[in-house]
Scaffold this active site. Structure first.
Site: not given
Length: 196
Positions: A76, A178, A180
């Site tokens: 990001c 993202h 994650e």
């Protein structure tokens, strides 16, 4: 072992939670000496690119990051920091990639920020996307994007315009989304990074 650059501008909890899920060891990088403990480095980042760059400069880690030869992944805002310039704060950044980070405003008619799931078309040679199906959806939250470059592009996303959802150059990689927060495919991308 993955070292996470801890400069006060990253959502470290969600990243460490994902690394725990895929059973990858990690630790925090707070000083130049810490880099030696890890074979890969992640630069996380959320919020304002200009402010994040100022925080990164304050750590004194910039020269060490630029000299790294081990794999580096920016996520990001961490990816945006790898570019040369951001319209967010008119900030000069790390310049690993000779690319600009631009605002969606006045360039798209869609809602800004770009928030939610969107599909990504990966380049065949980008190792981050090994074993990830074509046009997989990843989770995005951003108002600024990296200009599309066929030279450095690792993957493309379209949100009114095509932009680089991933970039690659030598040992440096970046993703705008993202991983994650992107479920099993995001976890696969992080696993792929551990094998580069």
């Amino acid at each position: 072992m993955i070292g996470i650059v801890n400069y006060g501008a990253g959502n470290i909890f969600s990243l460490t939670a994902a690394l725990n899920r895929i059973q990858v060891g990690y630790g925090m990088i707070n000083s130049k000496e810490d880099f030696d403990q890890f074979d890969r480095v992640i630069i996380p980042g959320v919020g304002h690119a200009g402010a994040a760059m100022n925080k990164l400069r304050e750590t004194g880690l910039v020269d060490t990051i630029l000299a790294l030869e081990k794999p580096v992944l920016g996520i990001c805002v961490g990816m945006q920091l790898l570019t040369s310039y951001s319209e967010e704060g008119e900030a000069e950044l790390l310049s690993v990639f000779p690319l600009k980070t631009l605002h969606f405003k006045n360039r798209v008619t869609l809602k800004v920020p770009h928030m939610g799931w969107n599909s990504v078309k990966a380049e065949a040679d980008c190792p981050l996307f090994k074993d990830i199906p074509e046009n997989t959806y990843f989770y995005f939250v951003h108002s600024f994007f990296i200009e599309h470059s066929p030279v450095y592009n690792g993957a493309t996303c379209n949100y009114g315009i095509d932009y680089s959802a991933a970039i690659q150059k030598d040992n440096f990689y970046g993703v705008q989304f993202h991983p994650e927060k992107s479920g099993t495919h995001g976890e696969q991308l992080l696993i792929n990074f551990t094998k580069i």
